[in-house]
Structures are given as C-alpha cells and as structure tokens.
Design a protein around this motif. Structure first.
Motif, PDB file in Angstrom:
ATOM      1  N   MET A   1       0.831  -1.193   0.000  1.00  0.00           N
ATOM      2  CA  MET A   1       0.000   0.000   0.000  1.00  0.00           C
ATOM      3  C   MET A   1       0.877   1.257   0.000  1.00  0.00           C
ATOM      4  O   MET A   1       1.852   1.342   0.749  1.00  0.00           O
ATOM      5  N   VAL A   2       0.520   2.188  -0.880  1.00  0.00           N
ATOM      6  CA  VAL A   2       1.300   3.427  -0.956  1.00  0.00           C
ATOM      7  C   VAL A   2       0.766   4.406   0.096  1.00  0.00           C
ATOM      8  O   VAL A   2      -0.430   4.655   0.172  1.00  0.00           O
ATOM      9  N   ILE A   3       1.650   4.889   0.950  1.00  0.00           N
ATOM     10  CA  ILE A   3       1.231   5.887   1.941  1.00  0.00           C
ATOM     11  C   ILE A   3       1.434   7.270   1.327  1.00  0.00           C
ATOM     12  O   ILE A   3       2.560   7.664   1.034  1.00  0.00           O
ATOM     13  N   LEU A   4       0.363   7.969   1.083  1.00  0.00           N
ATOM     14  CA  LEU A   4       0.474   9.304   0.508  1.00  0.00           C
ATOM     15  C   LEU A   4       0.594  10.316   1.624  1.00  0.00           C
ATOM     16  O   LEU A   4       0.086  10.100   2.719  1.00  0.00           O
ATOM     17  N   SER A   5       1.277  11.401   1.360  1.00  0.00           N
ATOM     18  CA  SER A   5       1.285  12.447   2.385  1.00  0.00           C
ATOM     19  C   SER A   5       0.058  13.313   2.171  1.00  0.00           C
ATOM     20  O   SER A   5      -0.176  13.826   1.080  1.00  0.00           O
ATOM     21  N   LEU A   6      -0.779  13.382   3.178  1.00  0.00           N
ATOM     22  CA  LEU A   6      -2.057  14.083   3.075  1.00  0.00           C
ATOM     23  C   LEU A   6      -1.980  15.412   3.792  1.00  0.00           C
ATOM     24  O   LEU A   6      -1.363  15.525   4.846  1.00  0.00           O
ATOM     25  N   ASP A   7      -2.683  16.391   3.199  1.00  0.00           N
ATOM     26  CA  ASP A   7      -2.831  17.681   3.865  1.00  0.00           C
ATOM     27  C   ASP A   7      -4.047  17.561   4.782  1.00  0.00           C
ATOM     28  O   ASP A   7      -5.187  17.434   4.309  1.00  0.00           O
ATOM     29  N   GLU A   8      -3.794  17.551   6.073  1.00  0.00           N
ATOM     30  CA  GLU A   8      -4.866  17.323   7.067  1.00  0.00           C
ATOM     31  C   GLU A   8      -6.012  18.329   6.906  1.00  0.00           C
ATOM     32  O   GLU A   8      -7.189  17.972   6.988  1.00  0.00           O
ATOM     33  N   ASN A   9      -5.677  19.591   6.614  1.00  0.00           N
ATOM     34  CA  ASN A   9      -6.727  20.618   6.479  1.00  0.00           C
ATOM     35  C   ASN A   9      -7.622  20.343   5.276  1.00  0.00           C
ATOM     36  O   ASN A   9      -8.832  20.482   5.342  1.00  0.00           O
ATOM     37  N   LYS A  10      -6.984  19.950   4.169  1.00  0.00           N
ATOM     38  CA  LYS A  10      -7.773  19.673   2.960  1.00  0.00           C
ATOM     39  C   LYS A  10      -8.680  18.467   3.173  1.00  0.00           C
ATOM     40  O   LYS A  10      -9.822  18.422   2.702  1.00  0.00           O
ATOM     41  N   LEU A  11      -8.163  17.482   3.890  1.00  0.00           N
ATOM     42  CA  LEU A  11      -8.980  16.300   4.171  1.00  0.00           C
ATOM     43  C   LEU A  11     -10.171  16.672   5.056  1.00  0.00           C
ATOM     44  O   LEU A  11     -11.304  16.245   4.807  1.00  0.00           O
ATOM     45  N   GLN A  12      -9.927  17.492   6.064  1.00  0.00           N
ATOM     46  CA  GLN A  12     -11.021  17.922   6.961  1.00  0.00           C
ATOM     47  C   GLN A  12     -12.079  18.708   6.187  1.00  0.00           C
ATOM     48  O   GLN A  12     -13.280  18.534   6.395  1.00  0.00           O
ATOM     49  N   GLU A  13     -11.609  19.530   5.253  1.00  0.00           N
ATOM     50  CA  GLU A  13     -12.535  20.324   4.432  1.00  0.00           C
ATOM     51  C   GLU A  13     -13.427  19.395   3.599  1.00  0.00           C
ATOM     52  O   GLU A  13     -14.639  19.562   3.513  1.00  0.00           O
ATOM     53  N   LEU A  14     -12.810  18.378   3.006  1.00  0.00           N
ATOM     54  CA  LEU A  14     -13.565  17.420   2.194  1.00  0.00           C
ATOM     55  C   LEU A  14     -14.571  16.654   3.053  1.00  0.00           C
ATOM     56  O   LEU A  14     -15.719  16.427   2.668  1.00  0.00           O
ATOM     57  N   LEU A  15     -14.146  16.286   4.271  1.00  0.00           N
ATOM     58  CA  LEU A  15     -15.061  15.558   5.160  1.00  0.00           C
ATOM     59  C   LEU A  15     -16.236  16.443   5.593  1.00  0.00           C
ATOM     60  O   LEU A  15     -17.357  15.964   5.752  1.00  0.00           O
ATOM     61  N   GLY A  16     -15.959  17.738   5.764  1.00  0.00           N
ATOM     62  CA  GLY A  16     -17.043  18.670   6.103  1.00  0.00           C
ATOM     63  C   GLY A  16     -18.061  18.729   4.981  1.00  0.00           C
ATOM     64  O   GLY A  16     -19.277  18.683   5.213  1.00  0.00           O
ATOM     65  N   THR A  17     -17.585  18.790   3.751  1.00  0.00           N
ATOM     66  CA  THR A  17     -18.489  18.784   2.589  1.00  0.00           C
ATOM     67  C   THR A  17     -19.280  17.488   2.566  1.00  0.00           C
ATOM     68  O   THR A  17     -20.494  17.475   2.348  1.00  0.00           O
ATOM     69  N   PHE A  18     -18.572  16.392   2.826  1.00  0.00           N
ATOM     70  CA  PHE A  18     -19.237  15.079   2.809  1.00  0.00           C
ATOM     71  C   PHE A  18     -20.385  15.008   3.821  1.00  0.00           C
ATOM     72  O   PHE A  18     -21.475  14.540   3.510  1.00  0.00           O
ATOM     73  N   VAL A  19     -20.152  15.475   5.055  1.00  0.00           N
ATOM     74  CA  VAL A  19     -21.197  15.371   6.086  1.00  0.00           C
ATOM     75  C   VAL A  19     -22.448  16.135   5.654  1.00  0.00           C
ATOM     76  O   VAL A  19     -23.568  15.652   5.789  1.00  0.00           O
ATOM     77  N   ASN A  20     -22.231  17.317   5.059  1.00  0.00           N
ATOM     78  CA  ASN A  20     -23.370  18.088   4.556  1.00  0.00           C
ATOM     79  C   ASN A  20     -24.113  17.337   3.469  1.00  0.00           C
ATOM     80  O   ASN A  20     -25.337  17.255   3.459  1.00  0.00           O
ATOM     81  N   ASP A  21     -23.346  16.793   2.533  1.00  0.00           N
ATOM     82  CA  ASP A  21     -23.956  16.111   1.379  1.00  0.00           C
ATOM     83  C   ASP A  21     -24.662  14.826   1.798  1.00  0.00           C
ATOM     84  O   ASP A  21     -25.734  14.500   1.297  1.00  0.00           O
ATOM     85  N   PHE A  22     -24.041  14.099   2.699  1.00  0.00           N
ATOM     86  CA  PHE A  22     -24.618  12.831   3.177  1.00  0.00           C
ATOM     87  C   PHE A  22     -25.980  13.122   3.819  1.00  0.00           C
ATOM     88  O   PHE A  22     -26.983  12.466   3.524  1.00  0.00           O
ATOM     89  N   GLY A  23     -26.011  14.144   4.672  1.00  0.00           N
ATOM     90  CA  GLY A  23     -27.275  14.536   5.301  1.00  0.00           C
ATOM     91  C   GLY A  23     -28.272  15.033   4.268  1.00  0.00           C
ATOM     92  O   GLY A  23     -29.459  14.696   4.319  1.00  0.00           O
ATOM     93  N   ALA A  24     -27.793  15.820   3.296  1.00  0.00           N
ATOM     94  CA  ALA A  24     -28.701  16.397   2.300  1.00  0.00           C
ATOM     95  C   ALA A  24     -29.337  15.317   1.435  1.00  0.00           C
ATOM     96  O   ALA A  24     -30.503  15.452   1.033  1.00  0.00           O
ATOM     97  N   THR A  25     -28.606  14.260   1.172  1.00  0.00           N
ATOM     98  CA  THR A  25     -29.150  13.190   0.341  1.00  0.00           C
ATOM     99  C   THR A  25     -30.360  12.548   1.028  1.00  0.00           C
ATOM    100  O   THR A  25     -31.409  12.353   0.422  1.00  0.00           O
TER     101      THR A  25
END
Ligand code: SAM
Length: 354
Positions: A1-25
């Motif tokens: 498995m390739v371990i990518l270096s992730l930008d924690e802030n960008k990931l949190q931003e994406l998860l925030g969008t996801f929570v909104n969208d998941f609820g909206a669906t």
C-alpha cells in the motif's frame, strides 16, 4: 500500500463537505415526506410537540418525532428545547409552505428525488452512450419540475422577463398568438394566459401525460377558452403566425435544438420574437464550479444530457450550455438577432428575432 502524504486541512474540508452532502441526500426524502403529508403546513400554525403535530396530520407520533428532529438538525424547523416544541420561523414557513410564493422549496426536492431513481439506467448509459428520455423518468419528476420552476416564473416572467423583450408586452396586451414549446405541465402558459386576457396561447410538448395535465389545469384555472395544449415535438408543432414563441428550460433537453430553431423561425410572423429561458450558466466550465453549477451539472447528467441523447441528432448541450453555445444554435437555425435580456441566479433569458 502506498502511503500518501495528506494535507490534514484539505482532508477535513472534504469531510465537512461530505457530512453536509450525506445529510442532504437523506434530507431530500424528509422534505418530500413533510410536503406530501402536510407536516410543514400544519406546523406553520404554531409551536407543537411531536404528538400535537401527529394528531393534527393523522400521522404516527413516533415517525413525526424522528422527522422533526431531522428537520431541526437541518434548520428547516426551529426547536425550543425548554418547551419541547417545534415551530417554523416566518422564513421557514414562507419557503416550505407557500406554494405560490417565489421561493417554494419542496418542489425542487420532489424533482431531485425523482431524478435520482434513474441512477441505474443512467449509469448503464454512461457505458453505452445511449440516452434516457424525459418520459422514462419517475412521474414525480414531472410534477416536481413544475412545482420547482413555477415560483421562478411567477416571480420573474410577467414583471421582468416579458417586459425585457422588445414590444412584446404591448402586443400581448393588445391580443397576440403565443406558442409555449416544451411547455411540460403548462405552468408558464397559464401564468401568461391569466396576465394577458386578449391573447391566445398554445402549449406544445412531446410528453402526452404532461399535456393532459396542462389541459386539465387550464380548465380549472378558467382560461381554456384561450389556451389549448397539444402533443407535438419542437420541430413539428403546427402554426405559422405566432407573435411570440417561448421555450422555458427545454431547448437544451432537445436532441436537435438547431432543428428546433429552424422550425421556430418558420412558425413566427416576420416581426415575431422567440424567448428562450435557460438555466443560468457561464460559458466556461471553470466559471460554473459553484453551488448552482453543481446542482445543475448533476441534474444535467441525470436528466438533460440523457434526454437530448435519446432524441435525433443528440447534440446534448447540457443544462450548463451558456450563452455562447445557445447563440450558436439559435443563429445556426437562421435567426439574425440574439441578445441576453434578463437573468437571475438560476436563469438566463434570451430574445431571438428573425
Ligand atoms: C425541464 S422540462 C421543462 C418543462 C416546462 N417548460 C417548464 O418550464 O416547467 C423540459 C420539457 O421539454 C420537453 N421536451 C423535450 N424534448 C422535446 C422535444 N423534442 N419537443 C417537445 N418537447 C420536448 C419535455 O417533455 C419536458 O416537458
């Protein structure tokens, strides 16, 4: 498995969008249920416990309690924790219960929920490139679209879009002949007929069930002496002497919009006008990457693009065609003059003259 270096802030931003969208669906179904069962309308009467709302609407308290909590979490309903009661603020009531108001929201969710039912067919169409016709969708798409679009037409059509067209308001007041092509269930046709009692209107659409509904609604509105509806395609509808031809949110759904433009030109009087209402879009994709563009590109992937691909030519403009592509189609169909006459955050309005 390739371990990518992730930008924690960008990931949190994406998860925030996801929570909104998941609820909206899920939330789309909650709004449709609230609308269908009259829960919003009953709650507009004043603060209530789940039991009181259930009693007023002849529904089950346990379901209503869960639904109310979902609504309060989504801020469609207000919760007073100390009193244990739920209510609608004036703004929530206006947007969720006033079917004739300019911002009635439940119709949009009715349409969206109907459209997502086509996902298996559309996913298959991605592989084959084939189309999925407007008529093949869940029937709630037809009523949902009417209830979604009508508020915008009620708010803008008579007060700003028609007055922006050269000489048309005066012609309609005197008595003109109008074709509303791709009229669906005829909301726009009825609005115009009620506002201009000396003019006559014909609504055309290839979808027979929508035309049947449009005729019935015109009868009920008391305008059927001057309004009739006929099943006809945009390239084939009858008549040669229209003062105004109107296309509301349908040109981009057509397989051959340039062929439709050629037909419109033949059907107009020499000094006639063609009004084209389209979803708001900028010409470049990069300029449409915003919340409105997101809703329209998604609707376009499920509804408009497959609808056009299901018809002859299959140009598939998509709901985010933008002014430049619409102009190309219209002038390609033989119109010499084309201009943008109005816009809202959701619509572009164009005038074409022979
Ligand atoms: C998004 S709906 C808009 C309906 C209506 N104009 C409104 O604003 O509520 C698109 C409409 O275009 C109609 N349509 C699609 N292709 C057509 C064609 N080739 N000829 C006539 N109507 C067509 C569909 O049946 C549907 O009613």
């Amino acid at each position: 498995m390739v371990i990518l270096s992730l930008d924690e802030n960008k990931l949190q931003e994406l998860l925030g969008t996801f929570v909104n969208d998941f609820g909206a669906t899920f939330h789309a179904a909650m709004v449709v249920i609230g609308d269908k069962l009259g829960l919003y309308k009953a709650l507009a009467a004043g603060p209530m416990t789940p039991g009181e709302l259930a009693e007023r609407t002849s529904t089950s308290e346990r379901y209503v309690r869960e639904w109310l909590a979902s609504q309060a979490a989504g801020r469609y309903v207000t919760y007073d924790a100390s009193a244990g009661r739920y209510s609608l603020s004036p703004e929530q009531a206006f947007a969720l219960t006033d079917e004739n108001g300019p911002v009635f929201l439940p119709g949009a969710f009715e349409a969206a929920l109907a459209a997502v039912k086509a996902e298996p067919r559309v996913a298959e169409a991605f592989k084959t490139g084939e189309g999925v016709g407007w008529h093949e969708h869940d029937p709630s798409l037809f009523s949902g679209t009417e209830r979604f679009f009508r508020p915008a037409y009620a708010a803008n059509l008579l007060s700003s879009w028609i007055p922006a067209l050269e000489g048309i308001d005066a012609k309609l007041k005197e008595g003109a002949l109008v074709a509303d092509v791709g009229c669906g269930r005829g909301a726009s046709t009825r609005l115009m007929a009620q506002a201009y009692p000396k003019s006559s209107f014909v609504g055309f659409d290839y979808h027979a069930p929508s035309i049947g509904h449009a005729q019935k609604a015109a009868d009920e509105a008391g305008v059927s002496e001057r309004v009739r509806f006929e099943v006809a395609k945009a390239k084939e509808y009858p008549g040669r002497d229209y003062d105004l031809v109107a296309f509301f949110d349908c040109l981009h759904d057509m397989g051959d919009p340039q062929g439709a433009a050629e037909h419109v030109k033949k059907s107009l009087k020499s000094d006639g006008s063609w009004m084209i209402v389209e979803p708001f879009a900028n010409d470049d994709v990069a300029d449409n990457l915003n919340p409105v563009g997101r809703a329209f590109y998604s609707a376009s992937t499920l509804i408009c693009t497959p609808a056009s691909l299901s018809q002859e030519v299959g140009l598939a403009l998509g709901a985010q065609a933008g002014e430049a592509r619409i102009k190309k189609v219209v002038t390609g169909g033989g119109f010499s003059r084309f201009r943008r006459v109005a816009q809202t955050p959701f619509n572009l309005v164009f005038e074409a003259r022979p």
